[in-house]
Scaffold this motif. Structure first.
Motif, PDB file in Angstrom:
ATOM      1  N   PHE B  53      13.664  40.484  49.635  1.00 47.95           N
ATOM      2  CA  PHE B  53      14.453  41.582  49.004  1.00 47.95           C
ATOM      3  C   PHE B  53      15.600  40.919  48.452  1.00 47.95           C
ATOM      4  O   PHE B  53      16.493  41.826  47.922  1.00 47.95           O
ATOM      5  N   TYR B  54      15.876  39.686  48.387  1.00 48.57           N
ATOM      6  CA  TYR B  54      17.125  39.274  47.696  1.00 48.57           C
ATOM      7  C   TYR B  54      16.584  38.903  46.160  1.00 48.57           C
ATOM      8  O   TYR B  54      17.757  38.877  45.326  1.00 48.57           O
ATOM      9  N   ILE B  55      15.522  38.998  45.894  1.00 52.53           N
ATOM     10  CA  ILE B  55      14.965  38.588  44.492  1.00 52.53           C
ATOM     11  C   ILE B  55      15.415  40.160  43.701  1.00 52.53           C
ATOM     12  O   ILE B  55      14.936  41.188  44.315  1.00 52.53           O
ATOM     13  N   GLY B  56      15.917  39.861  42.567  1.00 52.08           N
ATOM     14  CA  GLY B  56      16.271  41.231  41.983  1.00 52.08           C
ATOM     15  C   GLY B  56      15.014  42.036  41.616  1.00 52.08           C
ATOM     16  O   GLY B  56      13.842  41.617  41.286  1.00 52.08           O
ATOM     17  N   LYS B  57      15.476  43.288  41.607  1.00 50.19           N
ATOM     18  CA  LYS B  57      14.329  44.437  41.442  1.00 50.19           C
ATOM     19  C   LYS B  57      13.649  44.304  39.961  1.00 50.19           C
ATOM     20  O   LYS B  57      12.714  44.588  39.790  1.00 50.19           O
ATOM     21  N   THR B  97      15.204  30.669  39.045  1.00 51.48           N
ATOM     22  CA  THR B  97      15.569  29.368  39.526  1.00 51.48           C
ATOM     23  C   THR B  97      17.385  29.148  39.194  1.00 51.48           C
ATOM     24  O   THR B  97      18.098  28.392  39.633  1.00 51.48           O
ATOM     25  N   GLY B  98      17.709  29.809  38.273  1.00 53.33           N
ATOM     26  CA  GLY B  98      18.934  29.760  37.634  1.00 53.33           C
ATOM     27  C   GLY B  98      20.001  30.463  38.178  1.00 53.33           C
ATOM     28  O   GLY B  98      21.166  30.723  37.821  1.00 53.33           O
ATOM     29  N   ARG B  99      19.432  31.232  39.024  1.00 51.81           N
ATOM     30  CA  ARG B  99      20.508  32.513  39.535  1.00 51.81           C
ATOM     31  C   ARG B  99      21.687  32.142  40.261  1.00 51.81           C
ATOM     32  O   ARG B  99      22.801  32.708  39.986  1.00 51.81           O
ATOM     33  N   SER B 100      21.540  30.882  41.239  1.00 49.95           N
ATOM     34  CA  SER B 100      22.791  30.449  41.809  1.00 49.95           C
ATOM     35  C   SER B 100      23.742  30.210  40.958  1.00 49.95           C
ATOM     36  O   SER B 100      25.009  30.512  41.055  1.00 49.95           O
ATOM     37  N   SER B 101      23.322  29.208  39.899  1.00 47.15           N
ATOM     38  CA  SER B 101      24.539  28.599  39.066  1.00 47.15           C
ATOM     39  C   SER B 101      24.942  29.691  38.128  1.00 47.15           C
ATOM     40  O   SER B 101      26.208  29.738  37.716  1.00 47.15           O
ATOM     41  N   ARG B 102      24.028  30.762  37.878  1.00 43.32           N
ATOM     42  CA  ARG B 102      24.444  31.657  36.777  1.00 43.32           C
ATOM     43  C   ARG B 102      25.637  32.732  37.409  1.00 43.32           C
ATOM     44  O   ARG B 102      26.521  33.021  36.836  1.00 43.32           O
ATOM     45  N   TRP B 103      25.493  33.151  38.682  1.00 47.57           N
ATOM     46  CA  TRP B 103      25.960  33.989  39.278  1.00 47.57           C
ATOM     47  C   TRP B 103      27.379  33.158  40.083  1.00 47.57           C
ATOM     48  O   TRP B 103      28.057  33.770  40.906  1.00 47.57           O
ATOM     49  N   LYS B 104      27.317  31.880  39.917  1.00 50.98           N
ATOM     50  CA  LYS B 104      28.563  30.867  40.461  1.00 50.98           C
ATOM     51  C   LYS B 104      28.162  31.249  42.048  1.00 50.98           C
ATOM     52  O   LYS B 104      29.150  31.092  42.752  1.00 50.98           O
ATOM     53  N   MET B 105      26.936  31.285  42.672  1.00 48.33           N
ATOM     54  CA  MET B 105      26.935  31.595  44.050  1.00 48.33           C
ATOM     55  C   MET B 105      26.573  30.094  44.746  1.00 48.33           C
ATOM     56  O   MET B 105      26.222  29.828  45.856  1.00 48.33           O
ATOM     57  N   ALA B 106      26.061  28.922  43.891  1.00 45.29           N
ATOM     58  CA  ALA B 106      25.590  28.101  44.348  1.00 45.29           C
ATOM     59  C   ALA B 106      26.421  27.614  45.500  1.00 45.29           C
ATOM     60  O   ALA B 106      25.821  27.012  46.592  1.00 45.29           O
ATOM     61  N   GLU B 107      27.682  27.455  45.587  1.00 42.34           N
ATOM     62  CA  GLU B 107      28.624  26.784  46.581  1.00 42.34           C
ATOM     63  C   GLU B 107      28.358  27.846  47.964  1.00 42.34           C
ATOM     64  O   GLU B 107      28.419  26.907  48.984  1.00 42.34           O
ATOM     65  N   LEU B 108      28.341  29.040  47.750  1.00 46.76           N
ATOM     66  CA  LEU B 108      28.118  29.831  48.874  1.00 46.76           C
ATOM     67  C   LEU B 108      26.890  29.415  49.581  1.00 46.76           C
ATOM     68  O   LEU B 108      26.674  29.296  50.849  1.00 46.76           O
ATOM     69  N   ILE B 124      11.010  30.752  44.497  1.00 43.66           N
ATOM     70  CA  ILE B 124      10.024  30.444  43.675  1.00 43.66           C
ATOM     71  C   ILE B 124       8.621  30.571  44.172  1.00 43.66           C
ATOM     72  O   ILE B 124       7.799  31.140  43.430  1.00 43.66           O
ATOM     73  N   PHE B 125       8.588  30.326  45.394  1.00 37.19           N
ATOM     74  CA  PHE B 125       7.137  30.619  46.014  1.00 37.19           C
ATOM     75  C   PHE B 125       6.742  32.045  46.181  1.00 37.19           C
ATOM     76  O   PHE B 125       5.780  32.583  45.514  1.00 37.19           O
ATOM     77  N   LEU B 126       7.812  32.748  46.140  1.00 34.94           N
ATOM     78  CA  LEU B 126       7.576  34.196  46.179  1.00 34.94           C
ATOM     79  C   LEU B 126       7.306  34.778  44.763  1.00 34.94           C
ATOM     80  O   LEU B 126       6.276  35.648  44.625  1.00 34.94           O
ATOM     81  N   VAL B 127       8.145  34.586  44.064  1.00 29.67           N
ATOM     82  CA  VAL B 127       8.062  34.994  42.589  1.00 29.67           C
ATOM     83  C   VAL B 127       6.582  34.690  42.047  1.00 29.67           C
ATOM     84  O   VAL B 127       5.713  35.253  41.518  1.00 29.67           O
ATOM     85  N   GLY B 128       6.497  33.109  42.079  1.00 37.16           N
ATOM     86  CA  GLY B 128       5.043  32.575  41.712  1.00 37.16           C
ATOM     87  C   GLY B 128       3.828  33.248  42.419  1.00 37.16           C
ATOM     88  O   GLY B 128       2.871  33.477  41.740  1.00 37.16           O
ATOM     89  N   ILE B 129       3.868  33.258  43.797  1.00 33.77           N
ATOM     90  CA  ILE B 129       2.784  33.658  44.311  1.00 33.77           C
ATOM     91  C   ILE B 129       2.466  35.367  44.047  1.00 33.77           C
ATOM     92  O   ILE B 129       1.153  35.577  43.897  1.00 33.77           O
ATOM     93  N   VAL B 130       3.591  36.344  43.978  1.00 32.86           N
ATOM     94  CA  VAL B 130       3.441  37.752  43.500  1.00 32.86           C
ATOM     95  C   VAL B 130       2.771  37.674  41.981  1.00 32.86           C
ATOM     96  O   VAL B 130       1.783  38.543  41.871  1.00 32.86           O
ATOM     97  N   GLU B 131       3.382  37.003  41.283  1.00 34.11           N
ATOM     98  CA  GLU B 131       2.986  36.993  39.591  1.00 34.11           C
ATOM     99  C   GLU B 131       1.267  36.380  39.753  1.00 34.11           C
ATOM    100  O   GLU B 131       0.509  37.063  38.825  1.00 34.11           O
TER     101      GLU B 131
END
Lengths: 153, 241
Positions: B53-57, B97-108, B124-131
């Motif tokens: 649910f965290y992965i963007g719609k 894969t770049g979401r954390s650094s893109r939104w500066k959320m990695a530290e959190l 990655i597993f979720l997106v990969g498996i669904v695709e």
């Protein structure tokens, strides 16, 4: 929501209203027992509001049962002699200013600035809009400030 | 006197004596099983579900649109061009894969209950498996519209997808940045190359080259696993740095 952290805040809220340590602690525990007992309350966003509602209702019930009249002097921390004169005077004038506020106004100040209750929760507690909460808090602080400045000078 | 000073004074005068029975009260609640002060343990299934649910719609939406496009083009029966669209599916994995650094959320996320490695692996597993599942369904559906066997359609669809994923992941590993434009361009270039392939290398889609496609598929799967493993290991280094 961290229950142990909220325990201190609810206790502070009740102590401020009841000015008796043991009664405040008893009612704090009763608040938490009722809160934990109500398993039907699932909405995480409203848990804090629910907790304060229980505490407030218990407090009102206690007032009714004991026929108590609220006296703010007993609830607030009396200034200590070793403090600087300026600070002591400020605290006394603040207590005086708070006495001139209504119970609801004092409660709102306590919730927002002492217990750090978020504005949305306060707005739901008082059934007013967030904007109204901001406006009222601003108004109360202004009133306190004017009262304190009037007293000091 | 300013408001901050009044608030500070208010906090001071509202100080209360320490509650005396707090510890015993919570201990009692715990003994009665009404609360648990131990951290809530969630199993892998719950963890994956939360990440889902965290992965963007928009990622799921874009995947669905792309898969439908592939199906539509296959239905239109325009040769081998539909296969060139699958590298675009890899864009979503690489962007995630770049979401954390893109939104500066990695530290959190570094300080969260789960390590960044677990979080990224899960996503990655979720997106990969669904695709991949979506692609397999598409392959099954579009197979009758081609003159190729099921295995060949599978290879023609999967190889471009895996190639783009591999190149993109290698690029992301080597060039850590706040955006994913590099890997997005790689995916589009891969897509372009596979779109041009039927023009310049039409023989590539002949049956005799099936073995080469199969070898390429196996090599790509192996390389992708190795690349992702290295990327995840380096991610831990990035956390410590």
């Amino acid at each position: 929501m961290n229950l142990e952290e909220q325990y201190d805040r609810i206790y502070k809220y009740l102590y401020f209203r009841l000015h008796d340590q043991h009664t405040a602690e008893d009612l704090t525990q009763e608040t938490f027992l009722r809160f934990i007992g109500s398993r039907t309350y699932q909405d995480e966003n409203r848990q804090l509001q629910y907790l304060y509602t229980i505490a407030r209702n218990l407090c009102s019930q206690y007032y009714r049962d004991k026929m108590i009249v609220f006296n703010i002097d007993e609830a607030l921390d009396i200034p200590q002699l070793e403090e600087s004169e300026q600070s002591l005077l400020e605290r006394i004038s603040l207590i005086d200013a708070l006495q001139k506020l209504s119970l609801e106004e004092r409660e709102m100040l306590l919730l927002r600035y002492v217990n750090d209750v978020p504005v949305p929760v306060i707005s739901r507690l008082y059934h007013i809009s967030r904007f109204a909460v901001y406006r009222r808090l601003k108004g109360i602080l202004k009133k306190v400030k004017e009262e304190m400045e009037g007293e000091n000078g | 006197m300013d408001n901050d000073r009044i608030i500070k004074l208010l906090k001071e005068i509202c100080s209360t004596p320490e509650p005396e029975e707090k510890k015993a009260f919570f201990q009692g609640l715990e003994d009665q099983g009404l609360i648990s002060r131990r951290p809530v343990v969630i199993n892998h299934g719950d963890f994956l579900l939360r990440q889902f649910f965290y992965i963007g719609k928009w990622i799921w939406l874009l995947s669905a649109v792309l898969l439908l496009c592939i199906m539509g083009i296959c239905y239109g029966n325009i040769g081998n061009y539909p296969f060139a669209l699958t590298p675009l599916l890899a864009v979503e994995i690489l962007v995630e894969t770049g979401r954390s650094s893109r939104w500066k959320m990695a530290e959190l996320e570094y300080t969260a209950r789960f390590s960044l490695r677990s979080v990224m692996l899960a996503r990655i597993f979720l997106v990969g498996i669904v695709e991949t599942a979506g692609l397999l369904v598409v392959i099954w559906v579009v197979r009758p519209w081609f003159s190729y066997s099921l295995i060949r359609v599978f290879l023609y669809m999967m190889v471009p997808y895996l190639a783009a994923s591999l190149l993109g992941s290698v690029y992301e590993r080597k060039n850590r940045s706040d955006n994913n434009w590099g890997s997005i361009i790689i995916c589009f270039l891969s897509s372009g190359l596979f779109a041009a392939a039927p023009y310049y290398l039409s023989s590539l889609y002949e049956e005799r080259f099936t073995v080469i496609w199969t070898v390429a598929f196996i090599l790509l799967v192996f390389s992708l696993v190795v690349s992702m493993r290295r990327w995840i290991c380096e991610l831990e280094e990035a956390v410590w740095n």
